[in-house]
Each structure stands twice: as structure tokens, then as C-alpha cells.
Design a protein around this motif. Structure first.
Motif, short mmCIF file in Angstrom:
data_model
loop_
_atom_site.label_atom_id
_atom_site.label_comp_id
_atom_site.label_asym_id
_atom_site.label_seq_id
_atom_site.Cartn_x
_atom_site.Cartn_y
_atom_site.Cartn_z
N ASP A 149 28.21 -25.98 -9.64
CA ASP A 149 28.95 -25.01 -11.12
C ASP A 149 29.57 -24.05 -11.21
O ASP A 149 29.42 -23.16 -10.96
CB ASP A 149 26.74 -24.31 -11.53
N PRO A 150 30.52 -24.15 -12.45
CA PRO A 150 31.65 -23.06 -12.13
C PRO A 150 31.20 -21.61 -13.25
O PRO A 150 32.36 -21.10 -13.02
CB PRO A 150 32.70 -23.64 -13.45
N GLU A 151 30.39 -21.72 -13.63
CA GLU A 151 29.91 -20.83 -14.29
C GLU A 151 29.54 -19.90 -13.46
O GLU A 151 28.42 -18.97 -13.39
CB GLU A 151 29.00 -20.64 -15.85
N PHE A 152 28.73 -20.08 -11.86
CA PHE A 152 27.66 -19.10 -11.03
C PHE A 152 28.50 -18.33 -10.47
O PHE A 152 29.30 -18.53 -10.42
CB PHE A 152 27.73 -20.36 -9.81
N ASP A 153 27.54 -17.14 -10.83
CA ASP A 153 28.06 -15.09 -10.42
C ASP A 153 27.77 -15.49 -9.04
O ASP A 153 26.87 -14.84 -9.10
CB ASP A 153 28.12 -14.69 -11.87
N ASP A 154 29.14 -16.00 -8.28
CA ASP A 154 28.05 -15.47 -6.87
C ASP A 154 28.39 -14.39 -6.63
O ASP A 154 28.01 -13.36 -5.58
CB ASP A 154 28.71 -16.32 -5.57
#
Length: 84
Positions: free
Chosen positions: A5-10
Motif C-alpha cells: 500500500d503506497p499510501e501507508f503512513d509508517d
């Protein structure tokens, strides 16, 4: 396993990372890398200034040319927690 998921904010803030035990490598030389240690009393964690009390022991992995390659500073711990 879910897809990437390129939108995941780690870097999303949570308190979970503060409660996990961390086993740190003993400072020294390992196969061409040096493990260094220092303490932090404050940290910028995902844009948030945090006071660390007691001070937090940090480890850093330094390459043979003196470059800090990786560390376990608070933001790294938070991001590892979020990705785990």
C-alpha cells in the motif's frame, strides 16, 4: 499477506512502540561494522518533539567509512512498530 500500500503512513503516531522490549546489540566491531551507542533525552518523532525520561539508549550501525547506516532512534522504533 496484503498487497503493498503506497499510501501507508509508517510515521503515524501511536504509543505502542514505547511499550515493546528492545534487545540491543552490544557495542563493538562486527564483520567490518561498528555498533556505537549514545543516549537521547529529546527526539523529533514524525514532526513531534518528545522528551525521553529516563534517557533512551540508542544503537547505531556505522560502516567502515564512518557512515551511520542504521539506528534504533525513537522514530525508527515507531516506524518498525507500525510496519510490524
Amino acid at each position: 499477506m496484503p498487497p503493498f500500500d503506497p499510501e501507508f503512513d509508517d510515521c503515524a503516531w501511536n504509543e505502542g512502540w514505547t511499550r515493546i522490549p528492545v534487545m540491543q546489540v552490544v557495542p563493538g566491531r562486527y564483520d567490518g561494522f561498528d555498533v556505537t551507542t549514545w543516549q537521547m533525552t529529546t527526539a523529533d518523532i514524525c514532526g513531534r518533539q518528545v522528551r525521553l525520561s529516563p534517557p533512551l539508549d540508542i544503537r547505531g550501525l556505522v560502516t567502515s567509512d564512518g557512515t551511520l547506516w542504521m539506528s534504533d532512534v525513537p522514530q525508527e522504533r515507531l516506524m518498525m512498530w507500525n510496519n510490524a
